[in-house]
Design a protein around this motif. Structure first.
Motif, PDB file in Angstrom:
ATOM      1  N   SER A   1       0.833  -1.205   0.000  1.00  0.00           N
ATOM      2  CA  SER A   1       0.000   0.000   0.000  1.00  0.00           C
ATOM      3  C   SER A   1       0.869   1.257   0.000  1.00  0.00           C
ATOM      4  CB  SER A   1      -0.901   0.006   1.237  1.00  0.00           C
ATOM      5  OG  SER A   1      -1.668  -1.180   1.310  1.00  0.00           O
ATOM      6  N   PHE A   2       0.270   2.378  -0.373  1.00  0.00           N
ATOM      7  CA  PHE A   2       0.991   3.656  -0.337  1.00  0.00           C
ATOM      8  C   PHE A   2      -0.013   4.804  -0.346  1.00  0.00           C
ATOM      9  CE2 PHE A   2       0.505   2.624  -4.849  1.00  0.00           C
ATOM     10  CZ  PHE A   2       0.061   3.816  -5.393  1.00  0.00           C
ATOM     11  N   THR A   3       0.489   5.981  -0.012  1.00  0.00           N
ATOM     12  CA  THR A   3      -0.317   7.204  -0.008  1.00  0.00           C
ATOM     13  C   THR A   3       0.465   8.316  -0.684  1.00  0.00           C
ATOM     14  OG1 THR A   3      -1.413   6.604   2.075  1.00  0.00           O
ATOM     15  CG2 THR A   3      -1.478   8.931   1.437  1.00  0.00           C
ATOM     16  N   ILE A   4      -0.205   9.079  -1.544  1.00  0.00           N
ATOM     17  CA  ILE A   4       0.374  10.279  -2.145  1.00  0.00           C
ATOM     18  C   ILE A   4      -0.342  11.477  -1.525  1.00  0.00           C
ATOM     19  CG2 ILE A   4       0.732  11.603  -4.258  1.00  0.00           C
ATOM     20  CD1 ILE A   4       0.555   8.924  -5.792  1.00  0.00           C
TER      21      ILE A   4
ATOM     22  N   GLU B   1       4.440  23.655  -2.882  1.00  0.00           N
ATOM     23  CA  GLU B   1       4.872  22.593  -1.976  1.00  0.00           C
ATOM     24  C   GLU B   1       4.931  21.273  -2.737  1.00  0.00           C
ATOM     25  OE1 GLU B   1       3.092  22.167   1.906  1.00  0.00           O
ATOM     26  OE2 GLU B   1       2.164  24.145   1.689  1.00  0.00           O
ATOM     27  N   PRO B   2       6.063  20.598  -2.741  1.00  0.00           N
ATOM     28  CA  PRO B   2       6.153  19.317  -3.457  1.00  0.00           C
ATOM     29  C   PRO B   2       5.292  18.252  -2.798  1.00  0.00           C
ATOM     30  CG  PRO B   2       8.128  19.702  -2.153  1.00  0.00           C
ATOM     31  CD  PRO B   2       7.332  20.977  -2.089  1.00  0.00           C
ATOM     32  N   SER B   3       4.699  17.398  -3.627  1.00  0.00           N
ATOM     33  CA  SER B   3       3.915  16.276  -3.109  1.00  0.00           C
ATOM     34  C   SER B   3       4.848  15.277  -2.434  1.00  0.00           C
ATOM     35  CB  SER B   3       3.144  15.608  -4.241  1.00  0.00           C
ATOM     36  OG  SER B   3       2.215  16.506  -4.815  1.00  0.00           O
ATOM     37  N   VAL B   4       4.264  14.399  -1.620  1.00  0.00           N
ATOM     38  CA  VAL B   4       5.033  13.395  -0.890  1.00  0.00           C
ATOM     39  C   VAL B   4       4.362  12.043  -1.074  1.00  0.00           C
ATOM     40  CG1 VAL B   4       5.785  12.589   1.388  1.00  0.00           C
ATOM     41  CG2 VAL B   4       5.843  15.028   0.852  1.00  0.00           C
ATOM     42  N   ALA B   5       5.157  11.017  -1.311  1.00  0.00           N
ATOM     43  CA  ALA B   5       4.668   9.639  -1.319  1.00  0.00           C
ATOM     44  C   ALA B   5       5.096   8.990  -0.008  1.00  0.00           C
ATOM     45  CB  ALA B   5       5.220   8.865  -2.502  1.00  0.00           C
ATOM     46  N   TYR B   6       4.154   8.330   0.638  1.00  0.00           N
ATOM     47  CA  TYR B   6       4.417   7.710   1.936  1.00  0.00           C
ATOM     48  C   TYR B   6       4.153   6.216   1.842  1.00  0.00           C
ATOM     49  CZ  TYR B   6       3.549   6.335   6.802  1.00  0.00           C
ATOM     50  OH  TYR B   6       3.556   5.704   8.016  1.00  0.00           O
ATOM     51  N   VAL B   7       5.112   5.436   2.310  1.00  0.00           N
ATOM     52  CA  VAL B   7       4.978   3.978   2.329  1.00  0.00           C
ATOM     53  C   VAL B   7       5.265   3.510   3.749  1.00  0.00           C
ATOM     54  CG1 VAL B   7       5.771   1.784   1.381  1.00  0.00           C
ATOM     55  CG2 VAL B   7       5.752   3.831  -0.067  1.00  0.00           C
TER      56      VAL B   7
END
Length: 287
Positions: free
Chosen positions: A224-227, A235-241
């Motif tokens: 799974s992951f979240t953007i 502001e730059p986007s972030v991907a979270y794992v």
């Protein structure tokens, strides 16, 4: 958006990005900048990635070092003054897992959350009983009071993200069928969870798309992951794992393009909103 009520992660990251731009324009490396103000290279790096708020004297020293003009310096000093680490989640830090506070701060600032859930319903969409069952499975020996506090924390997190009166976040959730078939807690708990998903899928700021088994292999079988996208386009986007090995944050352009492509492909393969609601109705009838 109130900084004290929603968190300061976005403003820390914005301040860090501006300082990085100034440093690069001055031709200095992070090592050279750190040596000039008697700070370590990791400290400068953590400041530029928004993981820490620089002390006021440190910020002034960096602005002098980078020869920031008066208007730029004034703007960044004002931004620095607006940053506070106070947030609603502070009351739960005694039971929150290590590193979760950093993610919740980012989530509190996000305008859009694009998620993929592989093994379980996404935490922002869980019922209280489903939450409690997931937490108990992850910490089988934890005191009941701790599980209760963590459940309360996640329910408040849902309210703060999706129901906040100032700026509710938009949630675009793609969920693998596996996340909806697993019997978490009990059959009745799962049934109540699917019923809630059906209701939530009709909310104006929540999109639920189901990726059925018959769609075959896809680009996120590994997890799974979240953007997280933020209101300020600068502001730059972030991907979270999140994984058993630790939390991973990615925001470099190549990484973000990869995650965006994967999420777009998952959405393209998944059932659309009306089809997903029909799938949920059908699954509930089978129960």
């Amino acid at each position: 958006m109130s900084t004290t009520s929603r968190g300061s992660a976005g403003k820390r990251r914005l301040l860090g990005a501006r300082l990085r731009e100034l440093r690069e324009s001055s031709g200095l490396t992070t090592v050279e900048a750190g040596e000039a103000i008697q700070k370590s290279n990791p400290t400068i790096s953590r400041t530029e990635t928004g993981k820490r708020k620089p002390h006021l004297l440190e910020l002034r020293a960096l602005l002098d070092l980078y020869r920031a003009d008066a208007a730029t310096a004034a703007a960044l000093l004002t931004l620095h003054a607006e940053i506070t680490d106070a947030g609603w989640w502070d009351a739960y830090k005694d039971v929150m897992p290590s590193g979760l506070a950093s993610y919740v701060e980012l989530e509190a600032e996000a305008a859009t959350l694009k998620v993929f859930a592989l093994a379980a319903v996404h935490s922002l969409l869980r019922t209280e009983d489903y939450l409690r069952a997931v937490l108990r499975a992850g910490s089988p020996t934890a005191p009941e009071a701790e599980i209760g506090r963590l459940t309360e924390f996640h329910l408040e997190r849902q309210n703060q993200s999706l129901l906040h009166p100032d700026a509710p976040a938009e949630l675009i959730a793609v969920m693998d069928e596996a996340s909806l078939r697993r019997e978490v807690g009990s059959r009745s708990v799962l049934k109540a969870q699917l019923e809630r998903l059906l209701r939530q899928s009709e909310s104006p700021n929540v999109t639920v798309q189901i990726l059925p088994f018959d769609k075959g292999a896809h680009g996120a079988l590994n997890g799974s992951f979240t953007i997280l996208d933020f209101p300020d386009p600068s502001e730059p986007s972030v991907a979270y794992v999140d994984s058993p090995g630790g939390n991973l944050y990615l925001q470099k352009s190549p990484d973000m393009r990869r995650f965006e492509r994967v999420h777009a492909a998952l959405r393209g393969s998944a059932l659309d909103g009306p089809e997903s609601r029909r799938w949920l109705h059908s699954a509930l009838k089978e129960m």
